[in-house]
Design a protein around this motif. Structure first.
Motif, mmCIF file in Angstrom:
data_model
loop_
_atom_site.group_PDB
_atom_site.id
_atom_site.type_symbol
_atom_site.label_atom_id
_atom_site.label_comp_id
_atom_site.label_asym_id
_atom_site.label_seq_id
_atom_site.Cartn_x
_atom_site.Cartn_y
_atom_site.Cartn_z
ATOM 1 N N ALA A 42 0.895 -37.719 -21.007
ATOM 2 C CA ALA A 42 -0.506 -37.781 -20.589
ATOM 3 C C ALA A 42 -0.652 -38.295 -19.158
ATOM 4 O O ALA A 42 -1.665 -38.047 -18.513
ATOM 5 N N TRP A 43 0.349 -38.994 -18.658
ATOM 6 C CA TRP A 43 0.237 -39.648 -17.360
ATOM 7 C C TRP A 43 1.051 -39.003 -16.243
ATOM 8 O O TRP A 43 0.791 -39.254 -15.066
ATOM 9 N N PHE A 44 2.057 -38.223 -16.597
ATOM 10 C CA PHE A 44 2.963 -37.705 -15.565
ATOM 11 C C PHE A 44 3.015 -36.184 -15.578
ATOM 12 O O PHE A 44 2.964 -35.559 -16.635
ATOM 13 N N ARG A 45 3.143 -35.624 -14.398
ATOM 14 C CA ARG A 45 3.280 -34.184 -14.242
ATOM 15 C C ARG A 45 4.596 -33.731 -14.857
ATOM 16 O O ARG A 45 5.569 -34.481 -14.899
ATOM 17 N N PRO A 46 4.656 -32.491 -15.333
ATOM 18 C CA PRO A 46 5.892 -31.979 -15.948
ATOM 19 C C PRO A 46 7.118 -32.098 -15.043
ATOM 20 O O PRO A 46 8.216 -32.326 -15.544
ATOM 21 N N ALA A 47 6.934 -32.017 -13.756
ATOM 22 C CA ALA A 47 8.072 -32.086 -12.833
ATOM 23 C C ALA A 47 8.769 -33.447 -12.853
ATOM 24 O O ALA A 47 9.970 -33.532 -12.597
ATOM 25 N N VAL A 48 8.032 -34.510 -13.166
ATOM 26 C CA VAL A 48 8.643 -35.850 -13.161
ATOM 27 C C VAL A 48 8.883 -36.399 -14.572
ATOM 28 O O VAL A 48 9.456 -37.476 -14.719
ATOM 29 N N LEU A 49 8.440 -35.683 -15.589
ATOM 30 C CA LEU A 49 8.652 -36.152 -16.965
ATOM 31 C C LEU A 49 10.118 -36.369 -17.323
ATOM 32 O O LEU A 49 10.428 -37.343 -18.016
ATOM 33 N N PRO A 50 11.041 -35.513 -16.875
ATOM 34 C CA PRO A 50 12.445 -35.796 -17.208
ATOM 35 C C PRO A 50 12.913 -37.158 -16.703
ATOM 36 O O PRO A 50 13.646 -37.870 -17.402
ATOM 37 N N MET A 51 12.464 -37.556 -15.522
ATOM 38 C CA MET A 51 12.840 -38.877 -15.004
ATOM 39 C C MET A 51 12.200 -39.986 -15.824
ATOM 40 O O MET A 51 12.840 -41.002 -16.136
ATOM 41 N N ALA A 52 10.924 -39.808 -16.174
ATOM 42 C CA ALA A 52 10.239 -40.815 -16.981
ATOM 43 C C ALA A 52 10.901 -40.943 -18.350
ATOM 44 O O ALA A 52 11.125 -42.057 -18.842
ATOM 45 N N ASN A 53 11.229 -39.816 -18.963
ATOM 46 C CA ASN A 53 11.898 -39.860 -20.272
ATOM 47 C C ASN A 53 13.302 -40.458 -20.166
ATOM 48 O O ASN A 53 13.746 -41.154 -21.082
ATOM 49 N N ALA A 54 13.995 -40.188 -19.065
ATOM 50 C CA ALA A 54 15.304 -40.821 -18.863
ATOM 51 C C ALA A 54 15.145 -42.334 -18.789
ATOM 52 O O ALA A 54 15.989 -43.090 -19.289
#
Length: 190
Positions: free
Chosen positions: A126-138
């Motif tokens: 809900a807070w992050f663009r798809p392009a940065v979600l992999p980093m957030a999930n990592a």
């Protein structure tokens, strides 16, 4: 993207979600080095004391799917808060006078894990663009690893200083502080 996705507050939410992840890992693994003390206190076998980890994982497995329906009733923020609060159940360990009581606290922890673990990614989406979600999930995995590492490196020292039950209570208190951080500062949607 709309302004909410780019909001700087997303980093507060990210930090809180990372802390919930670190807190669960901190409390999940802390009991393992304490198995000998628990075995001595209540004359338990290794198989019996291992239930303190095994039943947490079983509880997580059995209730994760049903718990995923809770946000429909309670909303994402409140459901995540409930999960985070249950993850701090260890704060009550000093009050537990028997192995079944400690086991019940661990089962509550497992229920919190079933609630909070899958919602962490939902909140980040809900807070992050798809392009940065992999980093957030990592970062979620990194947070879990750090929490587990910290607990394994400190729990024996804490146990020697204040007793195993108070040591687990202190880690539960850390989890409760994190949960309260989410209650007061967390936002599930941008």
């Amino acid at each position: 993207m709309k302004g909410t996705v780019e909001s700087r507050y997303r980093f507060v939410v990210l930090g809180l979600v990372f802390l919930v992840q670190a807190g669960f890992s901190l409390n999940l693994f802390a009991v393992t080095p304490l198995f000998p003390a628990l075995m001595d206190k209540w004359d338990l076998s290794r198989a019996t004391v291992s239930l303190l980890i095994g039943l947490v994982i079983l509880m997580n497995s059995l209730f994760m799917l049903p718990a995923s329906f809770l946000p429909l009733r309670l909303g994402l923020k409140r459901t995540y808060a409930l999960g985070a609060i249950l993850l701090s159940a260890g704060v009550l360990t000093p009050l537990a006078s028997s192995f079944p009581a400690v086991l019940a606290l661990r089962l509550a922890f497992g229920m919190g894990l079933a609630i909070a673990l899958p919602l962490s990614s939902s909140i980040l989406m809900a807070w992050f663009r798809p392009a940065v979600l992999p980093m957030a999930n990592a970062g979620l995995t990194v947070s879990q690893s750090l929490g587990g590492t910290i607990s394994m490196m400190t729990i024996v020292f804490l146990s020697n200083a204040v007793g195993w039950d108070n040591a687990l209570g202190l880690l539960g208190l850390v989890g409760l502080a994190i949960a309260l951080g989410w209650v007061f500062l967390g936002r599930a949607t941008a």
